[in-house]
Design a protein around this motif. Sequence first.
Motif, PDB file in Angstrom:
ATOM      1  N   THR A  86       0.935  -1.036   0.083  1.00 18.66           N
ATOM      2  CA  THR A  86      -0.062  -0.136  -0.051  1.00 18.66           C
ATOM      3  C   THR A  86       0.976   1.221   0.078  1.00 18.66           C
ATOM      4  O   THR A  86       1.798   1.329   0.985  1.00 18.66           O
ATOM      5  CB  THR A  86      -0.888  -0.160   1.242  1.00 18.66           C
ATOM      6  N   LEU A  87       0.567   2.076  -1.027  1.00 17.41           N
ATOM      7  CA  LEU A  87       1.612   3.274  -0.867  1.00 17.41           C
ATOM      8  C   LEU A  87       0.794   4.399  -0.033  1.00 17.41           C
ATOM      9  O   LEU A  87      -0.221   4.461  -0.160  1.00 17.41           O
ATOM     10  CB  LEU A  87       1.597   3.894  -2.412  1.00 17.41           C
ATOM     11  N   ALA A  88       1.753   5.164   0.429  1.00 16.49           N
ATOM     12  CA  ALA A  88       1.501   6.464   1.385  1.00 16.49           C
ATOM     13  C   ALA A  88       0.936   7.544   0.432  1.00 16.49           C
ATOM     14  O   ALA A  88       1.572   7.723  -0.849  1.00 16.49           O
ATOM     15  CB  ALA A  88       2.435   6.787   2.221  1.00 16.49           C
ATOM     16  N   ASP A  89      -0.237   8.239   1.027  1.00 17.16           N
ATOM     17  CA  ASP A  89      -0.461   9.447   0.117  1.00 17.16           C
ATOM     18  C   ASP A  89       0.430  10.689   0.272  1.00 17.16           C
ATOM     19  O   ASP A  89       0.813  10.776   1.469  1.00 17.16           O
ATOM     20  CB  ASP A  89      -1.849   9.690   0.636  1.00 17.16           C
ATOM     21  N   PRO A  90       0.569  11.317  -0.718  1.00 19.85           N
ATOM     22  CA  PRO A  90       0.012  11.298  -1.919  1.00 19.85           C
ATOM     23  C   PRO A  90       0.999  10.315  -2.993  1.00 19.85           C
ATOM     24  O   PRO A  90       2.378  10.621  -2.563  1.00 19.85           O
ATOM     25  CB  PRO A  90       0.344  12.573  -2.531  1.00 19.85           C
ATOM     26  N   ALA A  91       0.445   9.157  -3.282  1.00 18.22           N
ATOM     27  CA  ALA A  91       1.294   8.372  -4.000  1.00 18.22           C
ATOM     28  C   ALA A  91       1.717   8.796  -5.256  1.00 18.22           C
ATOM     29  O   ALA A  91       0.892   9.573  -5.997  1.00 18.22           O
ATOM     30  CB  ALA A  91       0.470   6.857  -4.224  1.00 18.22           C
ATOM     31  N   PRO A  92       2.677   8.421  -6.001  1.00 14.71           N
ATOM     32  CA  PRO A  92       3.240   8.952  -7.252  1.00 14.71           C
ATOM     33  C   PRO A  92       2.215   8.312  -8.346  1.00 14.71           C
ATOM     34  O   PRO A  92       1.792   6.970  -8.005  1.00 14.71           O
ATOM     35  CB  PRO A  92       4.713   8.610  -7.589  1.00 14.71           C
ATOM     36  N   PRO A  93       1.965   8.717  -9.403  1.00 11.90           N
ATOM     37  CA  PRO A  93       1.013   8.181 -10.428  1.00 11.90           C
ATOM     38  C   PRO A  93       1.564   7.001 -11.012  1.00 11.90           C
ATOM     39  O   PRO A  93       2.829   7.002 -11.098  1.00 11.90           O
ATOM     40  CB  PRO A  93       0.601   9.430 -11.248  1.00 11.90           C
ATOM     41  N   ALA A  94       0.695   6.289 -11.384  1.00 13.03           N
ATOM     42  CA  ALA A  94       1.422   4.894 -12.175  1.00 13.03           C
ATOM     43  C   ALA A  94       2.439   4.150 -11.412  1.00 13.03           C
ATOM     44  O   ALA A  94       3.588   3.872 -12.335  1.00 13.03           O
ATOM     45  CB  ALA A  94       1.674   5.538 -13.557  1.00 13.03           C
ATOM     46  N   THR A  95       2.504   4.230 -10.091  1.00 11.88           N
ATOM     47  CA  THR A  95       3.442   3.446  -9.493  1.00 11.88           C
ATOM     48  C   THR A  95       3.027   2.382  -8.768  1.00 11.88           C
ATOM     49  O   THR A  95       1.794   2.316  -8.177  1.00 11.88           O
ATOM     50  CB  THR A  95       4.134   4.521  -8.574  1.00 11.88           C
ATOM     51  N   ALA A  96       3.778   1.329  -8.471  1.00 10.12           N
ATOM     52  CA  ALA A  96       3.410   0.006  -7.714  1.00 10.12           C
ATOM     53  C   ALA A  96       4.921  -0.535  -7.043  1.00 10.12           C
ATOM     54  O   ALA A  96       5.890  -0.006  -7.361  1.00 10.12           O
ATOM     55  CB  ALA A  96       2.825  -0.926  -8.572  1.00 10.12           C
ATOM     56  N   ALA A  97       4.581  -0.950  -5.753  1.00 10.56           N
ATOM     57  CA  ALA A  97       5.771  -1.435  -4.998  1.00 10.56           C
ATOM     58  C   ALA A  97       5.390  -2.857  -4.404  1.00 10.56           C
ATOM     59  O   ALA A  97       4.210  -3.243  -4.118  1.00 10.56           O
ATOM     60  CB  ALA A  97       6.143  -0.501  -3.965  1.00 10.56           C
ATOM     61  N   TRP A  98       6.449  -3.656  -4.219  1.00 13.46           N
ATOM     62  CA  TRP A  98       6.282  -5.013  -3.472  1.00 13.46           C
ATOM     63  C   TRP A  98       7.220  -4.860  -2.433  1.00 13.46           C
ATOM     64  O   TRP A  98       8.411  -4.575  -2.574  1.00 13.46           O
ATOM     65  CB  TRP A  98       6.492  -6.150  -4.415  1.00 13.46           C
ATOM     66  N   THR A  99       7.136  -5.809  -1.476  1.00 13.64           N
ATOM     67  CA  THR A  99       7.982  -5.674  -0.105  1.00 13.64           C
ATOM     68  C   THR A  99       7.668  -7.027   0.586  1.00 13.64           C
ATOM     69  O   THR A  99       6.574  -7.289   0.667  1.00 13.64           O
ATOM     70  CB  THR A  99       8.060  -4.561   0.561  1.00 13.64           C
ATOM     71  N   ASP A 100       8.648  -7.439   1.264  1.00 14.26           N
ATOM     72  CA  ASP A 100       8.454  -8.251   2.319  1.00 14.26           C
ATOM     73  C   ASP A 100       8.345  -7.932   3.912  1.00 14.26           C
ATOM     74  O   ASP A 100       8.465  -8.391   4.825  1.00 14.26           O
ATOM     75  CB  ASP A 100       9.552  -9.516   2.348  1.00 14.26           C
ATOM     76  N   GLU A 101       8.196  -6.328   3.810  1.00 15.36           N
ATOM     77  CA  GLU A 101       8.279  -5.664   5.292  1.00 15.36           C
ATOM     78  C   GLU A 101       9.737  -5.592   5.907  1.00 15.36           C
ATOM     79  O   GLU A 101       9.766  -5.214   7.024  1.00 15.36           O
ATOM     80  CB  GLU A 101       7.196  -5.943   5.866  1.00 15.36           C
ATOM     81  N   LYS A 102      10.660  -6.344   5.264  1.00  7.81           N
ATOM     82  CA  LYS A 102      12.155  -6.222   5.907  1.00  7.81           C
ATOM     83  C   LYS A 102      13.067  -5.750   5.153  1.00  7.81           C
ATOM     84  O   LYS A 102      13.912  -5.188   5.519  1.00  7.81           O
ATOM     85  CB  LYS A 102      12.397  -7.968   6.040  1.00  7.81           C
ATOM     86  N   THR A 103      13.022  -5.763   3.729  1.00  9.24           N
ATOM     87  CA  THR A 103      14.180  -5.365   2.681  1.00  9.24           C
ATOM     88  C   THR A 103      13.558  -4.298   1.987  1.00  9.24           C
ATOM     89  O   THR A 103      12.124  -3.909   2.126  1.00  9.24           O
ATOM     90  CB  THR A 103      14.498  -6.601   1.888  1.00  9.24           C
ATOM     91  N   ASP A 104      14.419  -3.594   1.231  1.00 14.25           N
ATOM     92  CA  ASP A 104      13.921  -2.406   0.613  1.00 14.25           C
ATOM     93  C   ASP A 104      13.014  -2.838  -0.421  1.00 14.25           C
ATOM     94  O   ASP A 104      13.181  -4.011  -1.147  1.00 14.25           O
ATOM     95  CB  ASP A 104      15.055  -1.760  -0.176  1.00 14.25           C
ATOM     96  N   PRO A 105      11.929  -2.084  -0.677  1.00 10.45           N
ATOM     97  CA  PRO A 105      11.032  -2.574  -1.867  1.00 10.45           C
ATOM     98  C   PRO A 105      11.096  -2.605  -3.471  1.00 10.45           C
ATOM     99  O   PRO A 105      12.278  -1.988  -3.562  1.00 10.45           O
ATOM    100  CB  PRO A 105       9.854  -1.488  -1.542  1.00 10.45           C
ATOM    101  N   VAL A 106      10.723  -3.495  -4.009  1.00  9.86           N
ATOM    102  CA  VAL A 106      10.683  -3.489  -5.354  1.00  9.86           C
ATOM    103  C   VAL A 106       9.709  -2.248  -5.963  1.00  9.86           C
ATOM    104  O   VAL A 106       8.699  -2.371  -5.586  1.00  9.86           O
ATOM    105  CB  VAL A 106      10.344  -4.827  -6.360  1.00  9.86           C
ATOM    106  N   VAL A 107      10.259  -1.387  -6.742  1.00  7.28           N
ATOM    107  CA  VAL A 107       9.299  -0.136  -7.209  1.00  7.28           C
ATOM    108  C   VAL A 107       9.256  -0.172  -8.675  1.00  7.28           C
ATOM    109  O   VAL A 107      10.417  -0.015  -9.289  1.00  7.28           O
ATOM    110  CB  VAL A 107       9.794   1.227  -6.569  1.00  7.28           C
ATOM    111  N   LEU A 108       8.059  -0.131  -9.227  1.00  3.32           N
ATOM    112  CA  LEU A 108       7.708  -0.056 -10.545  1.00  3.32           C
ATOM    113  C   LEU A 108       6.917   1.538 -10.880  1.00  3.32           C
ATOM    114  O   LEU A 108       6.454   1.593  -9.858  1.00  3.32           O
ATOM    115  CB  LEU A 108       6.827  -0.793 -10.918  1.00  3.32           C
TER     116      LEU A 108
END
Length: 181
Positions: A86-108
């Motif tokens: 879940t991205l914090a507001d204001p979230a950048p447009p056309a952006t997604a991220a994945w994480t295991d909540e321990k390491t740095d996220p993958v950001v698209l």
Amino acid sequence: MDRPRILIAAGAAVLLIVGVIIVSLVYGSREREQASQQPPPTPTRTGPLALVQVPAPQAASADCATLLGKLPTTLSSGDTVLKKATLADPAPPATAAWTDEKTDPVVLRCGLDKPAELTPTTDKLRSVSGVAWLPEDGPDATTWYLADRNVYVAVTIPSTAGTGVIQGLSEVVSSTLPKKF
């Protein structure tokens, strides 16, 4: 005759106490040494993920909307499963991220300007599942720029993640966005 026995008993008690102290010091120092050699536990990140805004003039494009609608809820990173964040507001447009909540996220990020590194003579392109990417290595992550579609996408993957992330995203891109050339 009682005095020598008392001295022997007292001496044995002193030796026993000294032995216990020595044993506790030796084993205690080993435990402290082992504890200092182990990495500290990784803190868990919770809550929405805050991302920096970057220029993305094509973020509202149909291609970005289509791609974002087809992104998976999970990605494989070695033995770890990364969940869509879940991205914090204001979230950048056309952006997604994945994480295991321990390491740095993958950001698209979708809809970016053409990367300056992507030129007609670029020889660093890599094909992953039929998709051309331009990888740019950084100290802690690699950013992969989509090179053969009508919209520019950047995927930043931490160095600790495996190749499964870019393979999984390449399969989505391949089945979602038509090739430019």
